[in-house]
Design a protein around this motif. Sequence first.
Motif, mmCIF file in Angstrom:
data_model
loop_
_atom_site.group_PDB
_atom_site.id
_atom_site.type_symbol
_atom_site.label_atom_id
_atom_site.label_comp_id
_atom_site.label_asym_id
_atom_site.label_seq_id
_atom_site.Cartn_x
_atom_site.Cartn_y
_atom_site.Cartn_z
ATOM 1 N N UNK A 18 37.245 37.644 -8.012
ATOM 2 C CA UNK A 18 38.588 37.678 -8.614
ATOM 3 C C UNK A 18 38.554 38.418 -9.953
ATOM 4 N N UNK A 87 34.088 25.731 -16.293
ATOM 5 C CA UNK A 87 34.838 24.520 -15.951
ATOM 6 C C UNK A 87 34.003 23.282 -16.258
ATOM 7 N N UNK A 108 37.931 27.917 -17.434
ATOM 8 C CA UNK A 108 38.290 28.857 -16.364
ATOM 9 C C UNK A 108 39.589 28.477 -15.651
ATOM 10 N N UNK A 109 39.733 27.158 -15.413
ATOM 11 C CA UNK A 109 40.903 26.707 -14.633
ATOM 12 C C UNK A 109 42.210 27.056 -15.338
ATOM 13 N N UNK B 251 37.333 23.840 -10.087
ATOM 14 C CA UNK B 251 36.856 25.049 -9.396
ATOM 15 C C UNK B 251 37.906 25.586 -8.438
ATOM 16 N N UNK B 253 41.070 24.918 -8.228
ATOM 17 C CA UNK B 253 42.347 25.267 -8.862
ATOM 18 C C UNK B 253 42.219 26.604 -9.599
ATOM 19 N N UNK B 254 41.018 26.897 -10.107
ATOM 20 C CA UNK B 254 40.786 28.206 -10.735
ATOM 21 C C UNK B 254 41.028 29.317 -9.720
ATOM 22 N N UNK B 255 40.500 29.099 -8.521
ATOM 23 C CA UNK B 255 40.621 30.112 -7.471
ATOM 24 C C UNK B 255 42.077 30.235 -7.004
#
Lengths: 129, 492
Positions: A18, A87, A108-109, B251, B253-255
């Motif tokens: 991403x 995270x 990160x979230x 993790x 939710x980041x994606x």
Amino acid sequence: MAIHTVLVIEDDRFIGEMYVRSLSKSGYEVDWMVDGNDGLVAARNKAYDLIILDIMLPERRGNEILDALRNDTEDLIPNSKVLIMTNFEQDDESRMAMQYRADGYLIKAEITPRKLLEIIAELDAVSAK
Amino acid sequence: MHRVLFGVLIAAIFGLSISYLFLGLLPVQSILLSISVTTIIITACVFGVLLLMMRPIHLIMRAITMRSGEPTVQTPPNPNVSSLISGNLKPVLDTIYGSSPMTPAVGFSATQAVTTATPALSLLEHALEQTSCGIIALNAERKVIAHNVHAPIKEGADKQPEIELEFINMESLDEWLDSLSNTAVHAEKTWQRVSNKLAGEEGRRMFDIIATYERGSQTETVIACYERTLQYMPEEDDLDFIAFAAHELRGPITVIRGYLDVLGMELEDSLDDDQRELLKRLVVSSNRLSGYINNILNASRFDRRHLKVHLKEETIEKIYDTISDDMTMRATAQNRILSVKFDHNLPTIAADKGSIGEVLGNLIDNAIKYSNEGGIISVYAEIEGDFLKVSVADRGIGMPSNVIENLFKKFYRSHRSRETVAGTGIGLYICKAFIESHGGFISVRSQEGVGSIFSFTLPIYSTVKQQLLEGDNLTLIRQQHGWIKNHSSFRG
């Protein structure tokens, strides 16, 4: 110095892809390493403008990588910005030690790719002053 | 005994004579009165005789009580007193005292017997060993000079006993005693949830603690440690699980949020309005999910006393800017009208940007949930003394007064909200924690069927500037639940 080259050290494939995808499409030259050892070697071998560093990494954790690159006695990456993106819940002491040596410490979230691009632009603006 | 009976007889005659001489009564009355008086006198005399007869027994009982170590306020009899020697009680008392270690060889001190009696001390020691409460006494040099078996004590480097308590993210015992050293003569402080070891270490126990300081006393500091392991440890385990689960949820939710963002960027020009709306709903939902995860994580931090705030000079406008896009999107996706008006002349506030952003986000999210389609949600701020008061008002379903008093409790959800709206019941709980960590106050006014106004106050920066510049964040924070927001600069 404008940010052009970026090293992403991130073991999660979805998240790594991403970042690479959105950064590349925005014109950055991006290298991506999925474990701590390869990440440290890459950072030592090439002067990146920006290093995006995860903490929970296989082989070598992000804090160890940062210690190896930038510590009290030497700075192997004087021209690089470092963004910690994790995270993981660190204890206060560890987190503050990393914050001290990095240019940003992000959850990160809470950072979407668009937000990451904004932050990089802000870092760029700060370094241009 | 003969002397006593003779006395009784004389008293009776004396009583009769008095009756005849002074009262001039009729013979029958005189006889009755004489009998009464005589009876009373005889009874008194018999009672006196009984007391005299009981005295040796009473003295022996007092001696036995003292010897047994039972606590007593009565002075034990001294066998060397002449009346006891002449009354032949001395050998009996000597026999009773015979094996007592407290019996002085020459001259008996009753005071000494009461104040230093070893049996009495043994009872106290026994009680201290029996109680689950740990007791520790420190001298003026803060050395452990006494403790019972349940006290959290470890062996120090010099083999001396040391207190084994971990004051994590709270004022430690030493810090507290330091603060008293030049100011207080007497002080008391309580701590809750203090453990003797770090999480995960073997033999971990948890205590509520009361320390009492008395300057100049032989035991200058006395610490009572009430063991609460059974009560607190399951909660700790639960919280560890919550924190772990929340971390693991970050993790995915980041994606999800990340790729929705990528899709939004890449498909911006190719989506029709309908598809754009679907994408927006996905984004709104994923952002809300992210908010819930933050709430869970923050609640677990708060419960473990790990929640801290880092106060800096901010404006309420800039704080709102960090959540503005998300809030606007949430409101429009659910057909609510969000009206945010902050006067540009409002003073700056001492705030943790990330935390207050979460508070505003929670309150606006609630207003959206509990209002009707097309409803207006107003967000505004005004000065109230040394504070800035920020309010979020809706014209929604409102609440009855019996709901309001429980509203800020963890996991509380009113009966109706359980039926009509999904939620975790920790959003307002964490809002309260954040606001009180700033030294502010959160409140609600509501009327059923009319709507609700949630308000919170934050200190105006100029009123607390000095404390902040001195780096003394904690003096500003009444409840001392602060944590340093590491990512306050860049929160999405």
